[in-house]
Design a protein around this motif. Structure first.
Motif, PDB file in Angstrom:
ATOM      1  N   GLN A  35      11.792   8.471   0.035  1.00  0.00           N
ATOM      2  CA  GLN A  35      10.998   8.617  -1.183  1.00  0.00           C
ATOM      3  C   GLN A  35      10.448   7.271  -1.613  1.00  0.00           C
ATOM      4  O   GLN A  35      11.112   6.245  -1.483  1.00  0.00           O
ATOM      5  CB  GLN A  35      11.859   9.186  -2.311  1.00  0.00           C
ATOM      6  N   ALA A  36       9.240   7.293  -2.158  1.00  0.00           N
ATOM      7  CA  ALA A  36       8.598   6.063  -2.627  1.00  0.00           C
ATOM      8  C   ALA A  36       9.049   5.753  -4.045  1.00  0.00           C
ATOM      9  O   ALA A  36       9.164   6.648  -4.891  1.00  0.00           O
ATOM     10  CB  ALA A  36       7.084   6.220  -2.585  1.00  0.00           C
ATOM     11  N   ILE A  37       9.323   4.468  -4.302  1.00  0.00           N
ATOM     12  CA  ILE A  37       9.607   4.010  -5.662  1.00  0.00           C
ATOM     13  C   ILE A  37       8.927   2.666  -5.873  1.00  0.00           C
ATOM     14  O   ILE A  37       8.783   1.884  -4.929  1.00  0.00           O
ATOM     15  CB  ILE A  37      11.121   3.851  -5.965  1.00  0.00           C
ATOM     16  N   SER A  38       8.517   2.419  -7.093  1.00  0.00           N
ATOM     17  CA  SER A  38       7.904   1.127  -7.401  1.00  0.00           C
ATOM     18  C   SER A  38       8.117   0.816  -8.875  1.00  0.00           C
ATOM     19  O   SER A  38       8.403   1.705  -9.679  1.00  0.00           O
ATOM     20  CB  SER A  38       6.409   1.147  -7.071  1.00  0.00           C
ATOM     21  N   ARG A  39       8.007  -0.451  -9.197  1.00  0.00           N
ATOM     22  CA  ARG A  39       8.217  -0.868 -10.587  1.00  0.00           C
ATOM     23  C   ARG A  39       7.486  -2.182 -10.842  1.00  0.00           C
ATOM     24  O   ARG A  39       7.534  -3.083 -10.014  1.00  0.00           O
ATOM     25  CB  ARG A  39       9.730  -1.058 -10.837  1.00  0.00           C
ATOM     26  N   THR A  40       6.804  -2.258 -11.967  1.00  0.00           N
ATOM     27  CA  THR A  40       6.188  -3.516 -12.392  1.00  0.00           C
ATOM     28  C   THR A  40       7.105  -4.165 -13.426  1.00  0.00           C
ATOM     29  O   THR A  40       7.559  -3.505 -14.359  1.00  0.00           O
ATOM     30  CB  THR A  40       4.794  -3.264 -12.988  1.00  0.00           C
ATOM     31  N   LEU A  41       7.401  -5.444 -13.235  1.00  0.00           N
ATOM     32  CA  LEU A  41       8.380  -6.126 -14.086  1.00  0.00           C
ATOM     33  C   LEU A  41       7.707  -7.115 -15.045  1.00  0.00           C
ATOM     34  O   LEU A  41       6.486  -7.249 -15.080  1.00  0.00           O
ATOM     35  CB  LEU A  41       9.416  -6.834 -13.208  1.00  0.00           C
ATOM     36  N   SER A  42       8.552  -7.829 -15.809  1.00  0.00           N
ATOM     37  CA  SER A  42       8.085  -8.671 -16.911  1.00  0.00           C
ATOM     38  C   SER A  42       7.112  -9.772 -16.494  1.00  0.00           C
ATOM     39  O   SER A  42       6.317 -10.238 -17.299  1.00  0.00           O
ATOM     40  CB  SER A  42       9.293  -9.305 -17.603  1.00  0.00           C
ATOM     41  N   SER A  43       7.169 -10.193 -15.241  1.00  0.00           N
ATOM     42  CA  SER A  43       6.263 -11.245 -14.766  1.00  0.00           C
ATOM     43  C   SER A  43       4.883 -10.695 -14.470  1.00  0.00           C
ATOM     44  O   SER A  43       3.960 -11.459 -14.189  1.00  0.00           O
ATOM     45  CB  SER A  43       6.834 -11.874 -13.488  1.00  0.00           C
ATOM     46  N   GLY A  44       4.749  -9.370 -14.484  1.00  0.00           N
ATOM     47  CA  GLY A  44       3.511  -8.748 -14.057  1.00  0.00           C
ATOM     48  C   GLY A  44       3.513  -8.427 -12.577  1.00  0.00           C
ATOM     49  O   GLY A  44       2.615  -7.767 -12.067  1.00  0.00           O
ATOM     50  N   ALA A  45       4.543  -8.913 -11.870  1.00  0.00           N
ATOM     51  CA  ALA A  45       4.667  -8.621 -10.443  1.00  0.00           C
ATOM     52  C   ALA A  45       5.309  -7.241 -10.265  1.00  0.00           C
ATOM     53  O   ALA A  45       6.042  -6.775 -11.136  1.00  0.00           O
ATOM     54  CB  ALA A  45       5.508  -9.678  -9.747  1.00  0.00           C
TER      55      ALA A  45
END
Ligand SMILES: [Cu+2]
Length: 458
Positions: free
Chosen positions: A53-63
């Motif tokens: 399964q695909a997962i992704s997340r954008t974090l506080s740095s914008g990365a």
């Protein structure tokens, strides 16, 4: 918060192509150029294989981080096609596949030895369903076969097993120079599963940082073995008085990381050492501090190595450079480890067969750190030996971290969680930090004019 959605196939060729695009065009975004106080990475959705399964997340740095996850009956949580996306830049493939590769638990009394990955397994029924109590965050489900890989017997109920949680990770930076304080806290993204083997319950966790760092770690809780009580020499009294010596033991773990930096192949490995010469400096500032000489030593062929103070290794992609023309790489930092030699390795290769890290070329047959089956070798010492004449190219890193557990009264009951792990740190993946504040846009390298405070003269 999310930018444009982009899809790309999981093949390394496409990943390498995107990486090249990023390197050609990154100077205007993450690595200096237009000021962008709140840059945001394009969200990348991985195209994942069957049973992934695909997962992704954008974090506080914008990365952003993007990857596929799955559960292997033996290895437990497996993360693959791990990609880091600096804000405003293209995706950088980092790791093809990572997982635990063995967990051996020898008891100091000499009476018990388990190989928890190959004998019991972290997947299947041993991987427990999580609830709000363990994971007050996003809980992800996947089909977990009851028997083997589910292809022949049993059923494969879909269960919530993966905890996906963003956590505050303290201060990212603070700098009060140049007349203005800039400060920022940061986020981590933690992926974890819980596997119960015997009386122990293990948290298999990988933490992805907003700065591009990766921290694989293994936590242990549950209960002390009710059948492994020994004496004062091999345990610790956990009941009233000088009785009930719960046996001390080790949790000896090895992780396997198959790198994707710069593509599936073309990677190199280096070891950094800093040797304290003990001699004082003689520059114009006077004899201020001892000279410490830093050296990078190539590791051209499969090999194992031991950790020592101020030593680290890096896997680099010489063909891919950041905007400063430095090859992109990841640094392998050992944290605290109680050094060990797997009992299985000692039995087959002698008591000095241990390693803290080992580097080999990728081979799909080389799955487990010990007790591996097939003609590709029984374990890491054999993988190194069998491949020692081939130059390292498609690099796999094996990292060994041990924890010697001397029980204490507080372990009953349940046992307080104890942790072991290591760090993977981006080194020159981007030419500067991924989230440069506007006030520092112009700083990259030695400042020509420094308006801030200078260190006091001795
Ligand atoms: Cu323990």
């Amino acid at each position: 918060m999310l930018g444009t959605m982009r899809r790309f196939p999981k093949t390394s060729v496409a990943g390498a192509g995107l990486l090249a695009l990023m390197l050609a065009g990154c100077t205007g975004t993450a690595n200096g150029g237009e000021p962008d106080p709140k840059p945001s990475a394009a969200a990348v959705e991985q195209s994942c294989g069957e049973r992934q399964q695909a997962i992704s997340r954008t974090l506080s740095s914008g990365a952003a981080w993007a990857m596929c996850w799955s559960v292997d009956p033996k290895l437990g949580m497996v993360l693959s096609d791990i990609t880091f996306v600096p804000p405003g830049a293209d995706a950088i493939p980092v790791i093809s596949r990572m997982s635990l590769a063995q967990l051996e638990v020898p008891y100091d009394s000499g009476k018990r030895l388990t190989s928890d990955i190959t004998s019991a397994g972290f997947g299947g029924p041993n991987m427990h369903t999580i609830t709000d109590a363990e994971c007050p965050a996003e809980r992800l489900s996947i089909a977990i076969p009851n028997v083997g890989d589910g292809s022949k017997f049993g059923s494969s109920p879909v269960r919530e097993v993966l905890c996906s949680q963003e956590t505050d990770s303290a201060l990212s930076y603070r700098s009060g120079d140049l007349g203005q304080v800039v400060a920022k806290r940061k986020q981590d993204w933690q992926l974890s599963t819980i596997s119960k083997v015997g009386w122990y319950e293990y948290v298999n966790q990988v933490t992805f940082g907003a700065d591009g760092s990766i921290r694989p770690s293994l936590g242990a809780t549950g209960d002390l073995s009710p059948v492994d009580y020994s004496d004062a020499k091999h345990g610790w009294p956990v009941g009233p008085g000088d009785h009930d010596h719960a046996a001390s033991h080790s949790h000896n773990a090895v992780w396997k990381i198959d790198w994707a930096l710069g593509g599936e192949s073309g990677q190199k490995v280096e070891q950094f050492d800093a040797k304290d010469t003990g001699k004082l400096g003689t520059d114009e500032l006077g004899k201020a501090s001892p000279i410490v000489n830093g050296t990078l030593t190539p590791i051209p062929k499969p090999a194992s190595a031991r950790w020592t103070d101020r030593r680290w290794w890096r896997v680099l992609a010489p063909g891919k450079v950041n905007a400063d023309k430095h090859p992109i790489s990841y640094q392998i930092d050992m944290a605290k480890t109680d050094r060990f030699t797997f009992v299985d390795d000692a039995e087959h290769h002698g008591s000095d067969a241990g390693y803290d890290v080992a580097f080999t070329n990728a081979d799909e047959c080389q799955v487990f750190a010990t007790m591996n089956r097939g003609r590709c070798g029984r374990g890491v010492p054999e993988y190194v030996e069998l491949g020692k004449d081939q130059p390292l190219d498609n690099v796999v890193t094996w990292v060994a971290v041990g924890y010697h557990h001397v029980p204490r009264d507080e372990d009953q009951s349940p046992m307080e969680m104890h942790w072991q792990g290591f760090n993977l740190l981006p080194r020159d993946l981007t030419s500067r930090r991924v989230d440069v504040p506007q006030e520092r846009e112009s700083l990259n390298g030695k400042p020509e004019d420094w308006d801030g405070q200078m260190p006091p003269k001795e």
